[in-house]
Scaffold this active site. Structure first.
Site, PDB file in Angstrom:
ATOM      1  N   HIS A  89      16.056  89.567  11.982  1.00  0.00           N
ATOM      2  CA  HIS A  89      15.519  90.899  12.239  1.00  0.00           C
ATOM      3  C   HIS A  89      14.640  90.929  13.489  1.00  0.00           C
ATOM      4  O   HIS A  89      14.582  91.954  14.180  1.00  0.00           O
ATOM      5  CB  HIS A  89      14.713  91.366  11.026  1.00  0.00           C
ATOM      6  CG  HIS A  89      14.375  92.818  11.070  1.00  0.00           C
ATOM      7  ND1 HIS A  89      15.328  93.821  11.082  1.00  0.00           N
ATOM      8  CD2 HIS A  89      13.172  93.456  11.113  1.00  0.00           C
ATOM      9  CE1 HIS A  89      14.738  94.997  11.121  1.00  0.00           C
ATOM     10  NE2 HIS A  89      13.426  94.811  11.149  1.00  0.00           N
TER      11      HIS A  89
ATOM     12  N   SER B 183      13.519  98.730  14.615  1.00  0.00           N
ATOM     13  CA  SER B 183      13.413  98.892  13.170  1.00  0.00           C
ATOM     14  C   SER B 183      12.895 100.304  12.833  1.00  0.00           C
ATOM     15  O   SER B 183      13.544 101.283  13.192  1.00  0.00           O
ATOM     16  CB  SER B 183      12.534  97.786  12.589  1.00  0.00           C
ATOM     17  OG  SER B 183      12.685  97.676  11.193  1.00  0.00           O
TER      18      SER B 183
END
Length: 250
Positions: free
Chosen positions: A209, A76
């Protein structure tokens, strides 16, 4: 015989180097985990947070002193920082990583920096719950929740300060990892291939995610497979053709 490679790993927004705490048990001897702790968390809790992308990249580049072959890995926000570090090292003609591994992140050219600007506590909490990376027990504890939100807000300011600039492509392989149920579109992940003159590969995993935690063993195995050929190939002999090997989501 595999030569040793250092795996310099950067955490996601709001996290510390403990994101990779379980990785060493599953890594082969030739791949040595070197988590990069960011200021203001973990072992660097007493240091002020750095809330500007360029300043943070500058600091990390100063702290990276390779002792031999190494690769950069980031999840990320960590992927964005890893790419920024590689770009800065390339521009400064410093020792480059053998490869750049990016996880759970759109390519820099596809990032929406405005999405991270001026978020209040409610919006930050909503993001944490949507991504599913923070235990509810942490969010239910007032002091831990405050620390988590403050760290996440600082990291989001880092992301908001990022501005994509077209520069020379990186002369190294890029390998991306992505979650099929993440809200990052396939095209935004595949755009990482446009950041390199070398090879590009993309592995998909079930999960959102935080597939990196949901399927940790599978992710680690994929990292090891990706780096295995580099461990067996001296850097000056390593070919860097333009190629693409992408496993489509499905």
């Amino acid at each position: 015989m595999s030569r040793p490679i250092d795996l310099l790993a950067l955490p996601c927004a709001g996290a510390s180097a403990t994101l990779y705490a379980r990785w060493p048990r599953a890594l082969p001897d030739w791949l040595r985990l070197r988590p990069l702790e960011l200021p203001g968390r973990g072992a660097r809790m007493d240091e002020p947070r750095v809330e500007d992308f360029d300043r943070l990249v500058t600091l990390l580049c100063q702290e990276i002193q390779p002792r031999g072959p190494y690769v950069l890995f980031g999840h990320s926000m960590g992927a964005l920082l890893a790419h920024g570090i590689a770009r800065r090292l390339h521009a400064a003609r410093r020792a480059m990583p053998l490869a750049l591994l990016v996880s759970g992140s759109p390519a820099p050219s596809r990032r929406d920096s405005a999405r991270y600007a001026d978020l209040d506590d409610a919006a930050l909490l909503a993001d944490l719950r949507r991504h599913g990376g923070t235990p509810e027990a942490v969010l239910a504890h007032p002091e831990l929740r405050r620390l988590t939100l403050d760290t996440l807000a600082a990291d989001y300011r880092v992301c908001a300060s990022f501005s994509y600039r077209q520069t020379a492509l990186l002369p190294l392989p890029i390998h991306a990892f992505a979650g099929r149920q993440d809200d990052i579109g396939a095209a935004s992940v595949e755009a990482w291939g446009g950041e390199t003159t070398g090879s590009f590969a993309l592995d998909w995993f079930d999960g959102g995610h935080f597939f990196i935690r949901q399927h940790e063993d599978a992710v680690i195995a994929a990292v090891v497979r990706a780096l295995g050929p580099l461990a067996a190939t001296p850097r000056h002999d390593r070919p860097a053709p333009r190629a693409a090997a992408t496993s489509r989501p499905g």
